[in-house]
Design a protein around this motif. Sequence first.
Motif, PDB file in Angstrom:
ATOM      1  N   TYR A   1     -11.541 -27.476 -16.685  1.00 20.95           N
ATOM      2  CA  TYR A   1     -11.824 -28.400 -15.955  1.00 20.95           C
ATOM      3  C   TYR A   1     -11.530 -29.998 -16.208  1.00 20.95           C
ATOM      4  O   TYR A   1     -11.865 -30.357 -17.814  1.00 20.95           O
ATOM      5  CB  TYR A   1     -13.299 -27.715 -16.011  1.00 20.95           C
ATOM      6  CG  TYR A   1     -14.698 -28.793 -14.876  1.00 20.95           C
ATOM      7  CD1 TYR A   1     -13.663 -28.771 -13.484  1.00 20.95           C
ATOM      8  CD2 TYR A   1     -15.604 -28.896 -15.181  1.00 20.95           C
ATOM      9  CE1 TYR A   1     -14.946 -29.446 -12.850  1.00 20.95           C
ATOM     10  CE2 TYR A   1     -16.189 -29.960 -14.491  1.00 20.95           C
ATOM     11  CZ  TYR A   1     -16.311 -30.490 -13.718  1.00 20.95           C
ATOM     12  OH  TYR A   1     -17.383 -30.467 -12.449  1.00 20.95           O
TER      13      TYR A   1
ATOM     14  N   ARG B   1      -8.601 -30.411 -10.978  1.00 22.56           N
ATOM     15  CA  ARG B   1      -9.914 -29.762 -12.150  1.00 22.56           C
ATOM     16  C   ARG B   1     -10.011 -29.265 -12.265  1.00 22.56           C
ATOM     17  O   ARG B   1     -10.322 -29.365 -13.347  1.00 22.56           O
ATOM     18  CB  ARG B   1     -11.181 -30.483 -10.822  1.00 22.56           C
ATOM     19  CG  ARG B   1     -11.004 -31.571 -10.310  1.00 22.56           C
ATOM     20  CD  ARG B   1     -12.449 -32.179  -9.412  1.00 22.56           C
ATOM     21  NE  ARG B   1     -12.651 -33.819  -9.227  1.00 22.56           N
ATOM     22  CZ  ARG B   1     -13.061 -34.572  -9.201  1.00 22.56           C
ATOM     23  NH1 ARG B   1     -13.982 -33.964  -9.978  1.00 22.56           N
ATOM     24  NH2 ARG B   1     -12.894 -36.188  -9.154  1.00 22.56           N
ATOM     25  N   TRP B   2      -9.404 -27.485 -11.751  1.00 19.70           N
ATOM     26  CA  TRP B   2      -9.889 -26.452 -12.127  1.00 19.70           C
ATOM     27  C   TRP B   2      -8.906 -25.246 -12.941  1.00 19.70           C
ATOM     28  O   TRP B   2      -7.705 -25.690 -11.029  1.00 19.70           O
ATOM     29  CB  TRP B   2     -10.416 -25.458 -10.938  1.00 19.70           C
ATOM     30  CG  TRP B   2     -12.381 -26.165 -11.089  1.00 19.70           C
ATOM     31  CD1 TRP B   2     -13.116 -25.868 -11.229  1.00 19.70           C
ATOM     32  CD2 TRP B   2     -12.171 -27.053  -9.462  1.00 19.70           C
ATOM     33  NE1 TRP B   2     -13.656 -27.340 -10.365  1.00 19.70           N
ATOM     34  CE2 TRP B   2     -13.658 -27.486  -9.394  1.00 19.70           C
ATOM     35  CE3 TRP B   2     -11.419 -27.233  -7.928  1.00 19.70           C
ATOM     36  CZ2 TRP B   2     -14.021 -28.220  -8.717  1.00 19.70           C
ATOM     37  CZ3 TRP B   2     -11.716 -28.148  -7.208  1.00 19.70           C
ATOM     38  CH2 TRP B   2     -13.039 -28.194  -7.022  1.00 19.70           C
TER      39      TRP B   2
ATOM     40  N   THR C   1     -19.345 -28.937 -11.220  1.00 17.04           N
ATOM     41  CA  THR C   1     -19.117 -27.987 -12.801  1.00 17.04           C
ATOM     42  C   THR C   1     -19.612 -26.981 -12.066  1.00 17.04           C
ATOM     43  O   THR C   1     -19.323 -25.812 -12.913  1.00 17.04           O
ATOM     44  CB  THR C   1     -19.981 -29.253 -13.312  1.00 17.04           C
ATOM     45  OG1 THR C   1     -19.618 -29.933 -13.677  1.00 17.04           O
ATOM     46  CG2 THR C   1     -20.449 -28.242 -14.556  1.00 17.04           C
TER      47      THR C   1
ATOM     48  N   ALA D   1     -16.611 -24.645 -10.900  1.00 12.48           N
ATOM     49  CA  ALA D   1     -15.271 -23.901 -12.791  1.00 12.48           C
ATOM     50  C   ALA D   1     -16.500 -22.528 -13.819  1.00 12.48           C
ATOM     51  O   ALA D   1     -15.428 -21.995 -14.116  1.00 12.48           O
ATOM     52  CB  ALA D   1     -15.566 -25.720 -13.103  1.00 12.48           C
TER      53      ALA D   1
ATOM     54  N   LEU E   1     -14.192 -27.586 -21.045  1.00 11.02           N
ATOM     55  CA  LEU E   1     -14.474 -28.691 -20.352  1.00 11.02           C
ATOM     56  C   LEU E   1     -14.449 -30.024 -20.758  1.00 11.02           C
ATOM     57  O   LEU E   1     -15.197 -30.185 -22.146  1.00 11.02           O
ATOM     58  CB  LEU E   1     -16.132 -28.032 -19.887  1.00 11.02           C
ATOM     59  CG  LEU E   1     -16.203 -26.337 -20.417  1.00 11.02           C
ATOM     60  CD1 LEU E   1     -17.677 -26.456 -20.123  1.00 11.02           C
ATOM     61  CD2 LEU E   1     -14.947 -26.288 -18.141  1.00 11.02           C
TER      62      LEU E   1
END
Length: 396
Positions: free
Chosen positions: A70, A81-82, A116, A119, A133
Amino acid sequence: MTYDEAVAFFSGRVGDGTRDRTRLRGLLGRLGDPQEKLSVIHVAGTNGKGSTVAFLDSILRAAGFSVGAYLSPHVFDLRERWLLDGLPISEGEFIQAVERLKIAGADGLTEFELKTALALERFAKVGVDWAILEAGIGGRDDATSVVAPPRCAVITNVGRDHESILGHTLKEIAAHKAGIIKPGVGAAFTAATGAARAVICKRANQLDIPCAVVTAGDLPPEIRPGLRGAHQRTNAALALRVARSLGVSEEKIRAGIESARLPGRFQVIEREGRTLLLDVAHNEGGALALAEALRELFPERRITLVLGVSRGHAPEVLLGALAPLVARCIATEPPFRPRPAAEIALAARALGLETQIVLPASEAIQCAWESVLPGDLVLVTGSFYTVGETPVSLRA
């Protein structure tokens, strides 16, 4: 739900202004508490977080693990982002994950909290072996800190950034980042220096958690990181120390470090005898590292700088590091929370740089590219969002 509708789901959400994450924990509870089901490596720091995540992701995949990473923010595509096993989440998976968030209820949560949650939920649903993360801002109060105590807490460095939130001294900022070191964390690693390092190590010692201090010298000289620049050796050394603590072999560590890739981190594109360099440096530490890498890897090159800066960051700081290395500057504006290009131009001219203003950022980058000669270099920097405006035709 279409993909565009799924992207729009996150837009304009500012939450209720609190930072206790009660609403986020409630949402995660309705999603089955995915944050309790993951083996986490938590990464915080001022600069180098994304690069360290990329090195760790690459190492663990080289060792045969399934990995969810993430990152924030993205450069070219929101789905960056993921990452699932090194690839951005697919559009179909993204739509399904957003639909689950929507059903579970998202009122009062911030955009970053929701990203978040996506994720954590997606990584738990897939059943990754490791979730890496990257903290958004700070660490102690960051949305990513809702996870159960991570296997490893990693703090890259501490510099002056987000001072309105984290404090105006390095000790205050370090205390926020050290907040990812929690009771039950397996081990802590940091490359911070001076007073910031002392704060981080004190936090670990108070919790009786082993804390390793890492420097670039901890990376064996024969390893050549896939991400370029001398500063990346420190990030790679951090990833190496973490991977060793997890029992990964030296062979897999080296393979992972040398094959690591990440958009916008000293990303070099060579075409038609010219060079396009994309780097998301946006604060003093990033600019100094970028300048050092330019001196090391591109000495004697004629450089055209395309600079677009977000509000909250000072163009004078970036220009102070870069101006001695560039021949001219094109001032522009990122599409999100821009600092006026006129302010950038004023600062550049004050340093004696030939400067023009070109808007929008995509046109500024195209203009710079078309104006340079073979052997020249175009540097695009100042913000993730400025780099993200690089035309596809130039980076494809």
